[in-house]
Design an enzyme around this catalytic site. Structure first.
Site, short mmCIF file in Angstrom:
data_model
loop_
_atom_site.label_atom_id
_atom_site.label_comp_id
_atom_site.label_asym_id
_atom_site.label_seq_id
_atom_site.Cartn_x
_atom_site.Cartn_y
_atom_site.Cartn_z
N ALA A 49 1.18 -0.45 4.00
CA ALA A 49 1.90 0.81 3.90
C ALA A 49 1.36 1.85 4.88
O ALA A 49 2.10 2.72 5.36
CB ALA A 49 1.84 1.33 2.47
N THR A 50 0.07 1.77 5.19
CA THR A 50 -0.50 2.72 6.15
C THR A 50 0.19 2.57 7.50
O THR A 50 0.62 3.57 8.11
CB THR A 50 -2.02 2.48 6.28
OG1 THR A 50 -2.62 2.75 5.01
CG2 THR A 50 -2.64 3.37 7.34
N GLN B 255 4.15 3.53 -4.35
CA GLN B 255 3.77 3.58 -5.78
C GLN B 255 4.98 3.46 -6.70
O GLN B 255 4.85 3.56 -7.92
CB GLN B 255 3.03 4.90 -6.08
CG GLN B 255 1.66 4.99 -5.43
CD GLN B 255 0.62 4.03 -6.04
OE1 GLN B 255 0.85 3.39 -7.07
NE2 GLN B 255 -0.53 3.91 -5.38
N SER C 124 4.31 -1.76 0.04
CA SER C 124 3.21 -2.67 0.31
C SER C 124 2.95 -3.55 -0.91
O SER C 124 2.76 -3.04 -2.02
CB SER C 124 2.01 -1.76 0.61
OG SER C 124 0.85 -2.44 0.75
N CYS D 249 -8.08 6.09 -0.70
CA CYS D 249 -8.21 6.36 0.74
C CYS D 249 -8.76 7.75 1.03
O CYS D 249 -8.95 8.13 2.18
CB CYS D 249 -6.86 6.20 1.42
SG CYS D 249 -6.20 4.55 1.21
N HIS E 59 0.50 -5.24 -2.12
CA HIS E 59 -0.75 -5.30 -2.91
C HIS E 59 -0.73 -4.33 -4.08
O HIS E 59 -1.61 -4.35 -4.94
CB HIS E 59 -1.99 -5.10 -2.04
CG HIS E 59 -2.27 -3.71 -1.58
ND1 HIS E 59 -3.11 -2.85 -2.25
CD2 HIS E 59 -1.83 -3.02 -0.51
CE1 HIS E 59 -3.19 -1.70 -1.60
NE2 HIS E 59 -2.42 -1.77 -0.54
N THR F 123 3.26 -12.18 16.36
CA THR F 123 3.85 -13.41 15.81
C THR F 123 4.36 -13.13 14.40
O THR F 123 3.64 -12.56 13.58
CB THR F 123 2.78 -14.53 15.77
OG1 THR F 123 2.34 -14.76 17.10
CG2 THR F 123 3.34 -15.81 15.19
N1 PMP Z 1 1.10 5.21 0.35
C1 PMP Z 1 0.76 5.29 -0.93
C2 PMP Z 1 1.56 6.19 -1.83
C3 PMP Z 1 -0.33 4.58 -1.43
O1 PMP Z 1 -0.68 4.68 -2.71
C4 PMP Z 1 -1.07 3.74 -0.54
C5 PMP Z 1 -2.26 2.92 -1.03
N2 PMP Z 1 -3.26 3.66 -1.63
C6 PMP Z 1 -0.67 3.69 0.81
C7 PMP Z 1 0.41 4.42 1.21
C8 PMP Z 1 -1.42 2.82 1.79
O2 PMP Z 1 -1.18 1.49 1.52
P1 PMP Z 1 -1.90 0.28 2.27
O3 PMP Z 1 -3.18 0.08 1.56
O4 PMP Z 1 -0.95 -0.87 2.07
O5 PMP Z 1 -2.07 0.65 3.70
#
Ligand code: PMP
Length: 373
Positions: free
Chosen positions: A69-70, A178, A196, A320, A198, A234
């Protein structure tokens, strides 16, 4: 051990992991190779992409695979800013966003873009009147999360999208990281969407950006065509099939999972609100998967460490964020720096049991007596 930090990471589902291993074992070729093994891998990739697209009601060509997601947030935000700078350099976001959104905005600000933050009302929703005031003909992007990662507030993205639709030069990006797998989502009238796996029992290291077909973005990673010209490399076949598996499982029986989580959240809210120094920061617009509280006068990290000694794992903010800093979302909501310095985020999921919650509450009671005298 009691794990209540599912907003930061979820354990990978065994079926998802098996899918990853099976795909990696069975498909050895690059899906872009023109021989038979390559074509077979490409067919498998297309099947996964079509299925993911169907699950979130978008077109397969709108799916971009990323590293998480980042990256998706950075690609969406910088991609729009770089592509449409000829139309203006004004961009809008909120203080509820994840650091990968605010970080991208800061980078653009340093590059000469004008950034505005829209106010948050006391119920946690974006102040639509303020957004109306901020929007201009040279606004090219608004980025607002579907659900924020710290307080769990679900925004009325449909209303926001309708407002933005009056500004033809302005694109709307939604970080749905989320939201997906927790609540039903609707992506109509949203130009770019991030998520994302995970966060819903999928694997770390992969993510998705949905880019609606009429929207152009400048790539961050240049190279060959991959699955799309917007992100080279890839094609990530095993990540695609395992994300498909994770999403399929996460969306199954969403209603009943939600009901279970709501019961856990109700129990937490009722029990925790009895403590005089506890303030519940999550509002009625927060989803039950995330409960944010402050224990007044006790730094969040201190409380978290005490709970850890009892083998109970929660977080203070988004994983983060830097430790020992105020929570920006809680400050935006409450305008109270002390509350924002003493936040705890308790995040549950459908596998959390009432016994886990009771165990947490016992541990919380111990720590509260030690720390919040
Ligand atoms: N956006 C939100 C709202 C998140 O909660 C997170 C993860 N903490 C991210 C982005 C970043 O996700 P990723 O770890 O997949 O880069």
């Amino acid at each position: 051990m009691i794990y209540l930090d599912y907003a930061a990471n979820t354990p990978v589902d065994e079926a998802v992991l098996n899918t990853f291993v099976e795909t990696s074992t069975n498909y050895i070729a690059n899906p872009n190779s023109s021989h038979r093994l390559g074509r077979q891998a490409k067919e498998e990739l297309d099947l996964a992409t079509e299925h993911i697209a169907k699950l979130v009601n978008v077109k397969p060509s709108e799916i971009i695979y990323t590293s998480g997601a980042t990256e998706s947030n950075n690609l969406a935000i910088k991609g729009i800013a770089n592509e449409y700078r000829k139309n203006g350099k004004h961009i809008i976001t909120t203080f509820l966003e994840h650091s990968s959104v605010t970080g991208a905005f800061t980078a653009l600000q340093n590059d000469g873009y004008e950034v505005d933050f829209v106010d948050i009302s006391r119920d946690g929703h974006v102040d639509l009147d303020h957004l109306k005031e901020l929007l201009r003909t040279d606004t090219i992007l608004v980025s607002i999360c579907y659900v924020d990662s710290e307080i769990g507030i679900m925004q009325d993205v449909e209303k926001i999208a309708n407002l933005i639709a009056n500004y033809p030069n302005c694109y709307f990006h939604v970080d749905a990281t989320q939201a997906i797998g927790k609540i039903p989502v609707c992506f109509d009238n949203i130009d770019l969407i991030t998520f994302s796996p995970h966060k819903f029992y999928g694997l770390n290291g992969c993510g998705i950006l949905i880019r609606k077909e009429n929207v152009l973005i400048q790539p961050l990673i240049h190279g060959g065509i991959s699955t799309t010209t917007f992100r080279s490399g890839t094609p990530m076949l095993a990540f695609a099939t395992s994300t498909d598996k994770a999403l399929t499982l996460a969306l199954d029986d969403l209603d009943n999972k939600y009901k279970h989580v709501k019961q856990l959240n109700d129990k937490l809210r009722t029990s925790l609100s009895k403590y005089p120094k506890v303030s519940i920061n999550s509002t009625n617009n927060s989803i039950p998967y995330i409960l944010n509280i402050s224990v007044k006068g006790v730094r969040g990290e201190l409380f978290q460490d005490e709970l850890e000694k009892l083998d109970i794992f929660i977080s203070t903010k988004s994983a983060c964020c830097h430790t020992n800093t105020a929570s920006k979302p809680v400050y935006a909501l409450t305008k109270d720096r002390k509350l924002a310095m003493s936040t705890l985020r308790i995040s549950v999921n459908h596998m959390t049991t009432m016994e886990d919650i009771e165990g947490f509450l016992l541990g919380f009671d111990d720590c509260y007596k030690n720390l919040a005298k």
